[in-house]
Design an enzyme around this catalytic site. Structure first.
Site, mmCIF file in Angstrom:
data_model
loop_
_atom_site.group_PDB
_atom_site.id
_atom_site.type_symbol
_atom_site.label_atom_id
_atom_site.label_comp_id
_atom_site.label_asym_id
_atom_site.label_seq_id
_atom_site.Cartn_x
_atom_site.Cartn_y
_atom_site.Cartn_z
ATOM 1 C CD GLU A 281 1.522 48.253 49.825
ATOM 2 O OE1 GLU A 281 1.010 47.447 51.231
ATOM 3 O OE2 GLU A 281 1.780 47.771 49.059
ATOM 4 C CG HIS A 282 -3.007 48.416 48.565
ATOM 5 N ND1 HIS A 282 -2.229 47.462 49.568
ATOM 6 C CD2 HIS A 282 -2.498 48.555 47.633
ATOM 7 C CE1 HIS A 282 -1.400 46.907 48.684
ATOM 8 N NE2 HIS A 282 -1.431 47.605 47.604
ATOM 9 C CG HIS B 260 0.154 39.740 50.303
ATOM 10 N ND1 HIS B 260 0.836 39.225 49.362
ATOM 11 C CD2 HIS B 260 -0.569 40.926 49.881
ATOM 12 C CE1 HIS B 260 0.386 39.814 48.082
ATOM 13 N NE2 HIS B 260 -0.704 40.705 48.392
ATOM 14 C CD GLN C 90 24.194 35.086 47.094
ATOM 15 O OE1 GLN C 90 24.086 35.610 48.447
ATOM 16 N NE2 GLN C 90 23.546 33.938 47.113
ATOM 17 C CG HIS D 99 31.796 80.001 44.432
ATOM 18 N ND1 HIS D 99 32.920 79.256 45.037
ATOM 19 C CD2 HIS D 99 30.611 79.340 44.500
ATOM 20 C CE1 HIS D 99 32.383 78.164 45.100
ATOM 21 N NE2 HIS D 99 31.201 77.997 44.646
ATOM 22 C CD GLN E 236 -2.985 44.198 51.431
ATOM 23 O OE1 GLN E 236 -3.590 44.335 50.602
ATOM 24 N NE2 GLN E 236 -1.543 44.132 51.304
ATOM 25 C CD GLU F 222 26.558 81.276 50.254
ATOM 26 O OE1 GLU F 222 27.429 80.714 49.365
ATOM 27 O OE2 GLU F 222 25.280 81.142 50.252
ATOM 28 C CG ASP G 292 -2.676 43.144 44.280
ATOM 29 O OD1 ASP G 292 -2.074 44.370 44.788
ATOM 30 O OD2 ASP G 292 -3.480 42.505 45.099
ATOM 31 C CB SER H 88 1.400 44.204 51.678
ATOM 32 O OG SER H 88 0.457 44.835 50.871
ATOM 33 C CE1 TYR I 285 18.168 39.170 44.849
ATOM 34 C CE2 TYR I 285 15.729 38.902 45.505
ATOM 35 C CZ TYR I 285 16.927 38.543 45.269
ATOM 36 O OH TYR I 285 17.186 37.297 46.403
ATOM 37 C CG ASN J 97 16.305 37.623 51.969
ATOM 38 O OD1 ASN J 97 16.857 38.576 51.615
ATOM 39 N ND2 ASN J 97 16.506 36.433 51.896
#
Lengths: 429, 429
Positions: A326-327, A261, A190, A419, A258, A414, A360, A236, A129, A213
């Site tokens: 994250e960074h 963004h 969709q 088994h 950063q 068990e 990046d 981020s 995506y 999104n």
């Protein structure tokens, strides 16, 4: 005025804990709408895709869901050759770093004569995506598609919405350079439904990756199980740990990279020097005025930015691990010395000449990384996300006899008699 | 009468596709209830846990949420020594196999002089959910906890409900043998909430693993993001591929070992010999009468079992890959010859002396495996589920100069000026 925390203050722990738990995202409840869209695509296939695309992207894609070879050729024509070269340069660096992540098969015989093994195979087909509009980043196409290609995925089907019929030519070029097999001009829930269940034009995939999104994220959650999905990325963040030997302008530039963004991004500076912290804060304010996306960056910095003053760089370690950024930039004299004690971070950038932005684009490591403290339990995107492991077990009659008593004892304990029988029936021959 | 499919029939593809898409689970919608329970535990902590446990498990656990060392000692006392030995035997085999799964760190310098790396660290703390009642399996405690211990997780907090105050002593023994650090007698969504957010008594964890009912599964989905979770397991399944050289009784026993788990389990036989298929079907019917859990197994076999007749074992390969079974037995003359062409399976059991049950208990491989065709995109539980990877990047001035033009070109093309500035500002020094 940006938030300031000081480890010397008696209420530091309280303030830091509150800062850590600040939510930067309002989660939209779109589950119901998404559920209806997915059901509709499952029922109506291409016709549904065409209708939703008309409605949401204001474009008629009847008979042209798939982007053609000619359109990709045109995209190359319209792109700046220097940027095309940069994409190829990035692709090569990403591919060679990720090639080292391919896991090895294992097959061995243990002391009991039992053969065991782990066998890795690529996921057969992957859906990628890619968001439309301004967040349609060619670098993200490379970061998601190249590891899949390296893993050996045969088919990568990309979806990207074309609002008002417009596609970013660099996204098409990046897809082609990365090795994407098919591109469809669709987006939203969709598109996720089409990838998961297939339509007349689009074959279903086994796994879907890539950012989107709230509708895309909800759709991925809903189709999870039918297909695999990657992590759901949040806004981020960067944590810069810097001593006073740094140029405040450089550090400010990293914090702003950063912050630009989006307004929910987060930039944090940890330093052991109060005047340095203020010099960075001043530099941020100065540089903000120079930025085309200054308004977004200013909002991110004001709402979520922070300057954290620590007693010493060593005293920052527990905070670094709790933030689990994250960074993480370590702009200190000997960053390698800190490394063994750092446990939670998506990616670490060592020294003053490794701005996070290199990661990046062209560092070679992946820029899809765990956000919102999830580096405590998860990793960035890698070849491992596009392969899966099958266990192998092989016994002969002797090994079965050796292992049988313990297996039968446990099955019996068990209450699973069938088994136990499945083992014992083989012993009487 | 069990379902029969024959590759020779003209409608085979249609029947097989319909068979593949059969849902074996009705998903209960408990999201709303679970959301309320989680919110309540976040607000009221231990008091909430005590109240829900009174209501759902009919037990007062005031002042005794945590299982004591004395209770664990008593559990050892009450357990069959042979079963304790079997648990230790299984633990050792699981530990030594999983030790081979530990990923290696990587650090290298590429041709451009850029240092890159991948560093693996253990998740700090893990919560392990264990169901109560009859599905409270000591073997599952080992399978979930041992890989975490091998990975280096310092703290493993186990939760297990005690309906009417009763705990399975073997579950406590297995937890102790596996290396679990803490045990709490709570279950349901409230236990998941306690692990994710913490209470006065229970520290929060970073990741939650282990199977559970619809409430537990929904709670895990809802806390995902705050903590990591493992896959959501569906009902179990086995696919046995067998030629006519097999003993029909053995194969029938394997199909029934799966079917006895629960009525939604699935057992499938693929063979190239029609009389052999019928001999297995007869053996299943005969053995069903001998089983204490025969009623459950009979329902699973009638509703979801299948005999699939193929033209040749080779012709079974595409079917095997589409079924993507959790467990795949290859009871054929040369099972290793088939392996390279098999792509989708959670675990493969080779030859007539490797019944799947060995893998449930003492083979050494993990029995937590991808169900419901998810072996197309996911793997069984392993050490990798309890570690995470951090990327490392380190440039000096020369490397930054070499990589800068491509990074700046891409940042500019993406309209991210602050990204470009964060690189270019370092070039003018």
């Amino acid at each position: 005025m940006v938030k300031r925390l000081d480890q010397k203050q008696t209420d530091f722990e309280e303030s830091f804990a509150a800062f850590l738990s600040t939510k930067r995202e309002v989660s939209e409840d779109v589950d119901h709408t998404v559920r209806a869209i997915i059901a509709d695509i499952r029922e109506r296939g291409d016709a549904g895709l065409i209708e939703y695309t008309q409605r949401f992207d204001r474009a008629d894609i009847t008979g042209r869901l798939r982007v053609t070879r000619e359109e990709i050729a045109q995209a190359y024509e319209s792109a700046d050759p220097q940027v095309i070269d940069a994409l190829r340069f990035a692709r090569d660096r990403i591919a060679s770093h990720h090639a080292r992540q391919k896991p090895q098969d294992d097959r061995y015989t243990d002391a009991a004569g039992v053969e065991l093994g782990s066998r890795w195979t690529a996921v057969e087909s992957v859906g990628l995506y890619v968001p439309g509009g301004t967040a349609s980043y060619p670098s993200s196409v490379l970061m998601n598609a190249v590891p899949a290609v390296v893993a050996g995925v045969e088919r990568i089907a990309m979806v990207v919405p074309a609002p008002d019929g417009v596609l970013n030519p660099l996204v098409l070029v990046a897809a082609d350079i990365a090795g994407v097999s098919e591109i469809y001009r669709i987006g939203g829930a969709q598109a996720v439904a089409a990838l998961a269940y297939g339509t007349e034009t689009i074959l279903p995939v086994a796994k879907i990756v890539g950012p989107g999104n709230a509708f895309v994220a909800a759709a991925k959650r809903q189709v999870f199980g039918t297909v695999g999905i990657d992590m759901i990325a949040g806004p981020s963040e960067v944590l810069v740990v810097a001593d006073k030997e740094n140029n405040p302008d450089w550090i400010a530039a990293d914090l702003l990279a950063q912050a630009e963004h989006d307004a929910s991004a987060q930039s944090i500076l940890i330093t052991d020097d109060a005047p340095f912290a203020e010099a960075v804060a001043d530099a941020v304010d100065r540089q903000l005025k120079l930025l085309p996306r200054g308004e977004i960056a200013a909002k991110s910095w004001a709402d979520f930015g922070a300057l954290i003053l620590v007693d010493s760089i060593a005293a920052a370690i527990p905070l670094i691990n709790r933030i689990a950024a994250e960074h993480l930039e370590l702009a200190v004299a000997d960053p390698d010395a800190l490394l063994p004690r750092i446990r939670n971070a998506g990616a670490i950038f060592l020294g003053a000449y490794t701005p996070e932005v290199i990661g990046d684009y062209v560092g070679g490591s992946n820029h899809v990384l765990p956000t919102a403290r999830s580096a405590r339990f998860s990793s960035g995107l890698s070849v491992l996300d596009f392969v899966k492991r099958t266990s192998i077990l092989k016994l002969g009659p002797d090994q079965l006899r050796a292992l049988a008593p313990a297996a039968i004892a446990l099955a019996t304990a068990e209450g699973l008699d069938a088994h136990g029988r499945s083992v014992s029936i083989r012993l009487n021959s």
